[in-house]
Design a protein around this motif. Sequence first.
Motif, PDB file in Angstrom:
ATOM      1  N   ASP A 276      17.833  -7.142  -4.635  1.00  0.00           N
ATOM      2  CA  ASP A 276      17.394  -8.418  -5.199  1.00  0.00           C
ATOM      3  C   ASP A 276      15.885  -8.626  -5.098  1.00  0.00           C
ATOM      4  OD1 ASP A 276      20.019  -8.873  -5.734  1.00  0.00           O
ATOM      5  OD2 ASP A 276      20.324 -10.425  -4.236  1.00  0.00           O
ATOM      6  N   GLN A 277      15.323  -8.213  -3.978  1.00  0.00           N
ATOM      7  CA  GLN A 277      13.912  -8.564  -3.777  1.00  0.00           C
ATOM      8  C   GLN A 277      13.013  -7.347  -3.614  1.00  0.00           C
ATOM      9  OE1 GLN A 277      14.275 -11.049  -0.260  1.00  0.00           O
ATOM     10  NE2 GLN A 277      13.318  -9.515   1.029  1.00  0.00           N
ATOM     11  N   GLY A 278      13.544  -6.160  -3.852  1.00  0.00           N
ATOM     12  CA  GLY A 278      12.699  -4.974  -3.879  1.00  0.00           C
ATOM     13  C   GLY A 278      12.217  -4.548  -2.505  1.00  0.00           C
ATOM     14  N   THR A 279      11.299  -3.624  -2.519  1.00  0.00           N
ATOM     15  CA  THR A 279      10.766  -3.019  -1.299  1.00  0.00           C
ATOM     16  C   THR A 279      10.308  -4.072  -0.298  1.00  0.00           C
ATOM     17  OG1 THR A 279      10.093  -1.012  -2.446  1.00  0.00           O
ATOM     18  CG2 THR A 279       8.877  -1.596  -0.452  1.00  0.00           C
ATOM     19  N   THR A 280      10.710  -3.873   0.951  1.00  0.00           N
ATOM     20  CA  THR A 280      10.477  -4.882   1.975  1.00  0.00           C
ATOM     21  C   THR A 280      10.209  -4.216   3.317  1.00  0.00           C
ATOM     22  OG1 THR A 280      12.160  -6.206   0.813  1.00  0.00           O
ATOM     23  CG2 THR A 280      11.404  -7.015   2.953  1.00  0.00           C
ATOM     24  N   GLY A 281       9.378  -4.846   4.128  1.00  0.00           N
ATOM     25  CA  GLY A 281       9.144  -4.356   5.482  1.00  0.00           C
ATOM     26  C   GLY A 281      10.323  -4.670   6.372  1.00  0.00           C
ATOM     27  N   GLN A 282      10.473  -3.884   7.428  1.00  0.00           N
ATOM     28  CA  GLN A 282      11.628  -4.064   8.306  1.00  0.00           C
ATOM     29  C   GLN A 282      11.601  -5.413   9.012  1.00  0.00           C
ATOM     30  OE1 GLN A 282      12.271   0.615   9.491  1.00  0.00           O
ATOM     31  NE2 GLN A 282      12.773  -0.930  10.999  1.00  0.00           N
TER      32      GLN A 282
ATOM     33  N   ARG B 240      12.490   5.110   3.918  1.00  0.00           N
ATOM     34  CA  ARG B 240      11.548   4.429   4.793  1.00  0.00           C
ATOM     35  C   ARG B 240      10.209   5.148   4.700  1.00  0.00           C
ATOM     36  NH1 ARG B 240      14.687   2.962  10.410  1.00  0.00           N
ATOM     37  NH2 ARG B 240      15.820   4.867   9.949  1.00  0.00           N
ATOM     38  N   GLN B 241       9.169   4.393   4.377  1.00  0.00           N
ATOM     39  CA  GLN B 241       7.823   4.974   4.311  1.00  0.00           C
ATOM     40  C   GLN B 241       6.864   4.114   5.110  1.00  0.00           C
ATOM     41  OE1 GLN B 241       6.838   5.267   0.174  1.00  0.00           O
ATOM     42  NE2 GLN B 241       8.310   6.904  -0.240  1.00  0.00           N
ATOM     43  N   ARG B 242       5.895   4.777   5.708  1.00  0.00           N
ATOM     44  CA  ARG B 242       4.870   4.028   6.424  1.00  0.00           C
ATOM     45  C   ARG B 242       3.967   3.314   5.427  1.00  0.00           C
ATOM     46  NH1 ARG B 242       4.414   4.390  11.669  1.00  0.00           N
ATOM     47  NH2 ARG B 242       5.454   6.072  12.790  1.00  0.00           N
ATOM     48  N   ASP B 243       3.625   2.097   5.777  1.00  0.00           N
ATOM     49  CA  ASP B 243       2.684   1.340   4.963  1.00  0.00           C
ATOM     50  C   ASP B 243       1.281   1.888   5.215  1.00  0.00           C
ATOM     51  OD1 ASP B 243       1.030  -0.454   3.763  1.00  0.00           O
ATOM     52  OD2 ASP B 243       1.910  -2.239   4.659  1.00  0.00           O
ATOM     53  N   PRO B 244       0.607   2.415   4.154  1.00  0.00           N
ATOM     54  CA  PRO B 244      -0.737   2.990   4.368  1.00  0.00           C
ATOM     55  C   PRO B 244      -1.717   1.944   4.896  1.00  0.00           C
ATOM     56  CG  PRO B 244       0.119   3.546   2.181  1.00  0.00           C
ATOM     57  CD  PRO B 244       1.045   2.523   2.756  1.00  0.00           C
ATOM     58  N   ALA B 245      -1.526   0.709   4.506  1.00  0.00           N
ATOM     59  CA  ALA B 245      -2.455  -0.342   4.917  1.00  0.00           C
ATOM     60  C   ALA B 245      -2.300  -0.682   6.399  1.00  0.00           C
ATOM     61  CB  ALA B 245      -2.242  -1.592   4.063  1.00  0.00           C
ATOM     62  N   ASP B 246      -1.082  -0.557   6.909  1.00  0.00           N
ATOM     63  CA  ASP B 246      -0.816  -0.840   8.319  1.00  0.00           C
ATOM     64  C   ASP B 246       0.248   0.144   8.771  1.00  0.00           C
ATOM     65  OD1 ASP B 246      -0.031  -1.695  10.795  1.00  0.00           O
ATOM     66  OD2 ASP B 246       0.020  -3.829  10.285  1.00  0.00           O
ATOM     67  N   ARG B 247      -0.204   1.190   9.390  1.00  0.00           N
ATOM     68  CA  ARG B 247       0.698   2.309   9.649  1.00  0.00           C
ATOM     69  C   ARG B 247       1.758   2.003  10.702  1.00  0.00           C
ATOM     70  NH1 ARG B 247       0.260   7.075   8.410  1.00  0.00           N
ATOM     71  NH2 ARG B 247       0.568   7.906  10.507  1.00  0.00           N
ATOM     72  N   ARG B 248       1.744   0.797  11.239  1.00  0.00           N
ATOM     73  CA  ARG B 248       2.855   0.424  12.125  1.00  0.00           C
ATOM     74  C   ARG B 248       4.089   0.033  11.315  1.00  0.00           C
ATOM     75  NH1 ARG B 248      -0.136  -4.245  15.367  1.00  0.00           N
ATOM     76  NH2 ARG B 248      -0.520  -4.738  13.190  1.00  0.00           N
ATOM     77  N   ARG B 249       3.857  -0.484  10.130  1.00  0.00           N
ATOM     78  CA  ARG B 249       4.967  -1.005   9.327  1.00  0.00           C
ATOM     79  C   ARG B 249       5.725   0.114   8.631  1.00  0.00           C
ATOM     80  NH1 ARG B 249       3.856  -4.384   4.916  1.00  0.00           N
ATOM     81  NH2 ARG B 249       5.905  -5.303   5.204  1.00  0.00           N
ATOM     82  N   HIS B 250       7.051  -0.055   8.548  1.00  0.00           N
ATOM     83  CA  HIS B 250       7.887   0.811   7.731  1.00  0.00           C
ATOM     84  C   HIS B 250       8.359   0.001   6.535  1.00  0.00           C
ATOM     85  CE1 HIS B 250       9.149   4.112  10.832  1.00  0.00           C
ATOM     86  NE2 HIS B 250       7.859   4.060  10.621  1.00  0.00           N
ATOM     87  N   VAL B 251       8.128   0.553   5.348  1.00  0.00           N
ATOM     88  CA  VAL B 251       8.512  -0.145   4.124  1.00  0.00           C
ATOM     89  C   VAL B 251       9.800   0.487   3.601  1.00  0.00           C
ATOM     90  CG1 VAL B 251       7.803  -0.751   1.804  1.00  0.00           C
ATOM     91  CG2 VAL B 251       6.111  -0.637   3.634  1.00  0.00           C
ATOM     92  N   VAL B 252      10.802  -0.349   3.397  1.00  0.00           N
ATOM     93  CA  VAL B 252      12.125   0.133   3.024  1.00  0.00           C
ATOM     94  C   VAL B 252      12.365  -0.121   1.542  1.00  0.00           C
ATOM     95  CG1 VAL B 252      14.581   0.030   3.558  1.00  0.00           C
ATOM     96  CG2 VAL B 252      12.886  -0.506   5.331  1.00  0.00           C
ATOM     97  N   ALA B 253      12.878   0.907   0.845  1.00  0.00           N
ATOM     98  CA  ALA B 253      13.155   0.784  -0.591  1.00  0.00           C
ATOM     99  C   ALA B 253      14.554   1.295  -0.886  1.00  0.00           C
ATOM    100  CB  ALA B 253      12.117   1.578  -1.397  1.00  0.00           C
TER     101      ALA B 253
END
Lengths: 156, 156
Positions: free
Chosen positions: B46-52, B81-94
Amino acid sequence: MLEEHRTSAGLLLALLGQAAMRRLRDAHTAHHLSPRQFQLLGLLHDQGTTGQQELGQVMGVDPSVLVTLLNPLEADGYVSRQRDPADRRRHVVALSPAGATHLAAAAHAQRAAEDELFSGLDQAQREQLRQLLLVLQASVQPGQASPCSPPAADQC
Amino acid sequence: MLEEHRTSAGLLLALLGQAAMRRLRDAHTAHHLSPRQFQLLGLLHDQGTTGQQELGQVMGVDPSVLVTLLNPLEADGYVSRQRDPADRRRHVVALSPAGATHLAAAAHAQRAAEDELFSGLDQAQREQLRQLLLVLQASVQPGQASPCSPPAADQC
DNA sequence: TATTGTTATACTCTATAACTATA
DNA sequence: TATAGTTATAGAGTATAACAATA
């Protein structure tokens, strides 16, 4: 058909039910009860002395679960278990005076917890929800007839 | 004030919620999903790629729980799950294409399970219940705003 | 130091299976 | 044998605390 995944009635019911269980547990823990133990005391209060097998059927709970609910209640003196002289396999459970007193206090706490849980609903919505859940319970519970006959469900 | 112990809205909601969770689990198990994993796929859809972190807040679930939900989904290729290049602590889920396909099949199974769960309610009652639960969810969920603004809740 | 995600552990509620004692 | 209750164990769902990597 999009955008409905998160608003299906079934998942809402499941998740809000968990939230409700948590709040009731928090409320009853202060009285050393679980929600199921509260329900059990309420049943004994409403319908008097009952055999364990029937209790399990009415509550929709496995007999082994009933034992774990009853043991602490009996140890605290809120409930008594006696063998049925007519059939010494049966244990007959009765609410003690102390149990009735304790039930009243716990009912007060539960009411407060429910008032807070349903604070987003007005009184009419809350009653509407309760009636819908009663209808649903009658069809979901495989074991037992609902306590209110359908035509007179208003006076529940 | 007697005879109401067993029909309080809070306890009914808690217990029927358990029954609903069981039925949904049975339905989703055939697709190797849990109800929470289905909800997670639906959210991503529903809302697309999102951080954990945001996922956990929207679902009202602890981050550690989210990990246990995501690991099998990623292993099955339903989610990436991919690391967010802007903030490598975040995992972006798609959601992956395979995940979207799987979600559609699981949604079919869930609909069937809900139809059976709510078989005791007619269509109007079922929609009424869903609307009440949506209102309740908005006030109970501490974390997130409801997906529908109150005045336009009909088109959810 | 604060935050994101992860791991390890424990808690609640419930179910299944094997056991005891009565019938 | 069949039934009422008990015990032991396991499962699902969740939360708390300590940890690693990154900011």
